[in-house]
Write a protein that holds these residues in place. Structure first.
Motif, short mmCIF file in Angstrom:
data_model
loop_
_atom_site.label_atom_id
_atom_site.label_comp_id
_atom_site.label_asym_id
_atom_site.label_seq_id
_atom_site.Cartn_x
_atom_site.Cartn_y
_atom_site.Cartn_z
N ALA A 99 6.18 10.20 3.28
CA ALA A 99 6.56 8.85 3.73
C ALA A 99 6.42 8.73 5.24
O ALA A 99 5.93 7.71 5.74
N GLU A 100 6.80 9.77 5.98
CA GLU A 100 6.68 9.73 7.44
C GLU A 100 5.21 9.67 7.86
O GLU A 100 4.85 8.90 8.76
N TRP A 101 4.36 10.46 7.22
CA TRP A 101 2.93 10.44 7.55
C TRP A 101 2.33 9.07 7.24
O TRP A 101 1.56 8.53 8.02
N LEU A 102 2.71 8.51 6.09
CA LEU A 102 2.19 7.18 5.73
C LEU A 102 2.70 6.12 6.70
O LEU A 102 1.94 5.22 7.08
N GLN B 172 0.23 3.80 8.81
CA GLN B 172 0.34 2.34 8.74
C GLN B 172 0.55 1.75 10.13
O GLN B 172 -0.07 0.74 10.47
N GLN B 173 1.40 2.37 10.90
CA GLN B 173 1.66 1.88 12.26
C GLN B 173 0.41 1.99 13.12
O GLN B 173 0.07 1.05 13.84
N ASP B 174 -0.29 3.11 13.04
CA ASP B 174 -1.50 3.30 13.83
C ASP B 174 -2.55 2.25 13.52
O ASP B 174 -3.29 1.81 14.41
N LEU B 175 -2.65 1.86 12.26
CA LEU B 175 -3.69 0.92 11.83
C LEU B 175 -3.20 -0.53 11.77
O LEU B 175 -4.00 -1.45 11.57
N GLY B 176 -1.88 -0.72 11.88
CA GLY B 176 -1.32 -2.06 11.76
C GLY B 176 -1.38 -2.58 10.33
O GLY B 176 -1.51 -3.78 10.10
N ALA C 204 0.26 -3.14 6.52
CA ALA C 204 1.54 -3.30 5.83
C ALA C 204 1.52 -2.65 4.45
O ALA C 204 2.57 -2.34 3.89
N ASP C 205 0.34 -2.44 3.90
CA ASP C 205 0.18 -1.95 2.53
C ASP C 205 0.22 -0.42 2.49
O ASP C 205 -0.74 0.25 2.88
N ARG C 206 1.34 0.13 2.02
CA ARG C 206 1.51 1.57 1.94
C ARG C 206 0.54 2.20 0.95
O ARG C 206 0.03 3.29 1.18
N GLY C 207 0.25 1.53 -0.15
CA GLY C 207 -0.69 2.05 -1.13
C GLY C 207 -2.08 2.21 -0.54
O GLY C 207 -2.78 3.18 -0.82
N ARG C 208 -2.47 1.28 0.28
CA ARG C 208 -3.77 1.35 0.96
C ARG C 208 -3.80 2.52 1.95
O ARG C 208 -4.80 3.23 2.05
N ALA C 209 -2.70 2.72 2.66
CA ALA C 209 -2.61 3.84 3.60
C ALA C 209 -2.70 5.17 2.84
O ALA C 209 -3.37 6.10 3.29
N TYR C 210 -2.02 5.24 1.70
CA TYR C 210 -2.09 6.46 0.89
C TYR C 210 -3.52 6.70 0.41
O TYR C 210 -4.02 7.83 0.47
N LEU C 211 -4.18 5.66 -0.05
CA LEU C 211 -5.56 5.78 -0.53
C LEU C 211 -6.47 6.30 0.59
O LEU C 211 -7.30 7.17 0.37
#
Length: 141
Positions: free
Chosen positions: A17-20, A24-28, A30-37
């Motif tokens: 969760a911390e890595w995601l 997410q913050q680095d890329l701006g 909001a979608d956590r699923g997209r960050a995980y992908l």
């Protein structure tokens, strides 16, 4: 929350969760699923572009649950990938985004590389860089 009573295992979901959150913050995003992908696809592409030994060295630096994501679906006999250009790497990552394509795959991948830079030793990070072909190394660094 203690589930197993083994700190490394119980803390693993929080680490992911911390890595995601960082990604997410680095890329701006909001979608956590997209960050995980993105994280998963990039880890798999990195793994597939390295030798078996180098992939194992990098995996040893990852938190336990991240290591599982890294190794998921791996076929060591198929690594390193034959085609290892920057375009080949980005194609592997973007292939995971079938529903909503990445607008700037190089920026997204660079964000994952930066995340790894913050979480693995500098020595390992440099070692992985030198294990990659020069054009990809430039993106990595």
């Amino acid at each position: 929350m203690k589930i197993s009573g083994i700190a490394t295992l119980d803390h693993s979901p929080q680490v992911v969760a911390e890595w995601l959150n960082e990604l997410q913050q680095d890329l701006g995003w909001a979608d956590r699923g997209r960050a995980y992908l993105l994280l998963r696809a990039t880890l798999h592409a990195i793994r597939d572009f390295l030798t078996v030994e180098e992939a194992a060295d990098l995996a040893a630096q990852l938190p336990i649950l991240m290591r599982g994501i890294f190794y998921e679906g791996w076929v060591p006999s198929r690594t390193p990938a034959e085609a290892r250009t920057v375009d080949d790497f980005l194609e592997r990552v973007t292939g995971a985004f079938t529903v909503s394509p990445l607008a700037e795959p190089d920026v997204a991948v660079a964000a994952v590389f930066d995340l790894l830079r913050r979480h693995v030793s500098q020595g390992e990070f440099r070692q992985v860089a030198w294990a990659m072909r020069r054009p990809l190394r430039d993106l990595w660094m």
